[in-house]
Design an enzyme around this catalytic site. Sequence first.
Site, PDB file in Angstrom:
ATOM      1  N   ASP A  10      41.350  27.707  38.020  1.00 29.39           N
ATOM      2  CA  ASP A  10      40.839  27.981  39.361  1.00 29.39           C
ATOM      3  C   ASP A  10      41.058  26.723  40.191  1.00 29.39           C
ATOM      4  O   ASP A  10      40.614  25.636  39.798  1.00 29.39           O
ATOM      5  CB  ASP A  10      39.352  28.321  39.323  1.00 29.39           C
ATOM      6  N   ASP A 132      34.563  42.781  39.885  1.00 31.57           N
ATOM      7  CA  ASP A 132      33.380  42.036  39.449  1.00 31.57           C
ATOM      8  C   ASP A 132      32.190  42.988  39.464  1.00 31.57           C
ATOM      9  O   ASP A 132      31.965  43.692  40.453  1.00 31.57           O
ATOM     10  CB  ASP A 132      33.110  40.864  40.382  1.00 31.57           C
TER      11      ASP A 132
END
Length: 265
Positions: A10, A132
């Site tokens: 990330d 998610d």
Amino acid sequence: MNFIVYPALDIRNGAVVRLQQGDYARQTRYDDQVLPRALAFADSGATWMHLVDLDAAKAGGYTLAPLLRQMTRATGLQVQTGGGVRSRDDVARILDAGAARVVIGSLAVRESARVIEWLQAFGPERITVALDTRQDAGGVWRLPVHGWTEVAEATLDVLAQQYAAAGLRHLLCTDIARDGMLSGPNMDVYTYLRALVPAVQLQVSGGARDVADVVAAKMAGCAGIVLGKALLEGRLALKEAVQQGSVADPSDPLPCGELTEPVCR
């Protein structure tokens, strides 16, 4: 179906970071050695990696195209990547920069009809939908959006079936409660999805902490697992994870002597 281990990076402000449960205020910064880390992934036997543009995820406008070009040329890795994908042109630009697949998250929940159009335009091998999810008190898997501050009307089961009917091949699902927590993936949600949309190749994400979690994902029939914090903090050796992912196949069982202890319990 080959099981794929996706080491993940990330990126925020040019550095490798991790967010705890997706919260930008709860960030751990590791270093700015992005390309060396990707090279190390390849040296450890990985064939794919997962790359996230956190700046774009927050503000829009994918910023990692130059890095992506450099990374794919230097490492030979196939990269699935996303962050801030808002338009069909964004998808095209990221693919042109060398991505094997583009990951679409928030927009896949808010505007599924648009994303299905892109899925059909670019083909099912070029798109990964990332959902998610969080289970509510009634046991329903909800889909938080807008930085997980709001909940979408559609539920995980409805949206997963909608995408499966449209030909989706790659679905990445993260249990928000496990993200960045090193508490192990919540295999209940993946078992549920495997039964619900069996034709979709499912990627486990959130909470992986050791090789046993890799084996559990493989044995559950999932197509891959994303490894982030456990790798960055040295809790898990990528080479061993890749090796275990390749041997723990329930359709081709090996004698216990050929597997490590977590499989032979």
